[in-house]
Design an enzyme around this catalytic site. Sequence first.
Site, PDB file in Angstrom:
ATOM      1  N   ASP A  64       0.830  -1.214   0.000  1.00 29.29           N
ATOM      2  CA  ASP A  64       0.000   0.000   0.000  1.00 29.29           C
ATOM      3  C   ASP A  64       0.861   1.260   0.000  1.00 29.29           C
ATOM      4  OD1 ASP A  64      -2.346   1.350  -0.029  1.00 29.29           O
ATOM      5  OD2 ASP A  64      -3.055   0.704   1.923  1.00 29.29           O
ATOM      6  N   HIS A  70      -6.951   3.935   7.281  1.00 24.77           N
ATOM      7  CA  HIS A  70      -6.112   5.072   6.881  1.00 24.77           C
ATOM      8  C   HIS A  70      -6.364   6.214   7.867  1.00 24.77           C
ATOM      9  CE1 HIS A  70      -4.591   4.102   2.652  1.00 24.77           C
ATOM     10  NE2 HIS A  70      -5.099   2.980   3.114  1.00 24.77           N
ATOM     11  N   CYS A 126      -4.076   8.579  -0.207  1.00 27.25           N
ATOM     12  CA  CYS A 126      -5.362   8.357  -0.857  1.00 27.25           C
ATOM     13  C   CYS A 126      -5.288   9.168  -2.142  1.00 27.25           C
ATOM     14  CB  CYS A 126      -6.494   8.853   0.038  1.00 27.25           C
ATOM     15  SG  CYS A 126      -8.069   8.977  -0.811  1.00 27.25           S
ATOM     16  N   ASN A 138      -1.879   5.522   5.448  1.00 27.24           N
ATOM     17  CA  ASN A 138      -2.268   4.448   6.368  1.00 27.24           C
ATOM     18  C   ASN A 138      -1.881   4.831   7.790  1.00 27.24           C
ATOM     19  OD1 ASN A 138      -2.970   1.633   5.047  1.00 27.24           O
ATOM     20  ND2 ASN A 138      -1.482   2.615   3.692  1.00 27.24           N
TER      21      ASN A 138
HETATM   22 ZN    ZN Z   1      -4.917   1.198   2.045  1.00 27.19          ZN
END
Ligand code: ZN
Length: 315
Positions: free
Chosen positions: A19, A212, A243, A252
């Site tokens: 991520d 997040h 994001c 996160n």
């Molecule tokens: Zn994520």
Amino acid sequence: MTDLLLPSKVIICEVGPRDGFQAETVWIPTEQKIRIIKELAKTGVQSMEITSFVHPRAIPQLKDAEEVVRNTQDLTGIKFRALVPNIRGAERAIDVGITKLKLMLSATDSHSISNANRTTEDALNKLEPIIDLAEKRGVGVGGSIAVAFGCPFEGKVPFSRIAEIVQRYSEMGITEVSLADSSGRANPNQVYSMLGELKDRYSKMTFSMHLHNTRGMALANVVAALQQGITLFDSSIAGLGGCPYAPGATGNIATEDLVHALYEMGIETGIDVDSVINVAKDVKQKLGHDGGSYMLQAGPNSQLHIKTESQEKLG
Ligand code: ZN
């Protein structure tokens, strides 16, 4: 004095290598990715989402997925999982030795179309062949629901939508679902009530949380989830992973913040607070930034300062 009734142990899955890295626009050399993963492994982390087997054109940053996996599989004591967006990705992951796949799915059509170019229903219909393949090849597979607590395009997501997806997962034989607050819209009340309802309806399903910190609510949401007995949490070193719909926002929940908070609450993670902070510092230095980390700003509670006279007067 009475403590909150919380689990005594939690398993953290480090998702920075997936991520976090996927949100980096500047290429991170494969060697550096491997080095960071090896450093993370020394902190005591037991679970890691190591990469995503997406098409290299979709996320060029992760085009070295195979090489990263091949060079880290000798790390013992860690369960590796990888995100697989489709059957081709699942084949690639299994071929290189991944033993746990994580499926990708969005709660809303708008997010699903923007992310995977198909509606949630179409995406659900494509999961079965991946689950069959995993079973045939003897690897584990877990589900996920992105934007489960709110969507950057549609706002609030009705609970019925989430329940429907969990129902479909359970019909497909899935026993673990990750609930993702992908754009940091969840609040503790919502987390608590939604988990309570889902646990009642799907008592055999294991739920994990992927939070997040886009709006500063991630740690509060962790506590709400703990109060519902949740023991599986994702987090990302140095808070990496933004994001895409809120550029510049924090990412996160940072692994070092989560580990520190849980340690302070007397909850075991197996991860050493100081070593994970050191890795976060190193990652920040290597990438030139972090994704929002209280530990990197303020340091842990254990770090005390020598009081000077003027500070004494100020109290
Ligand atoms: Zn994520």
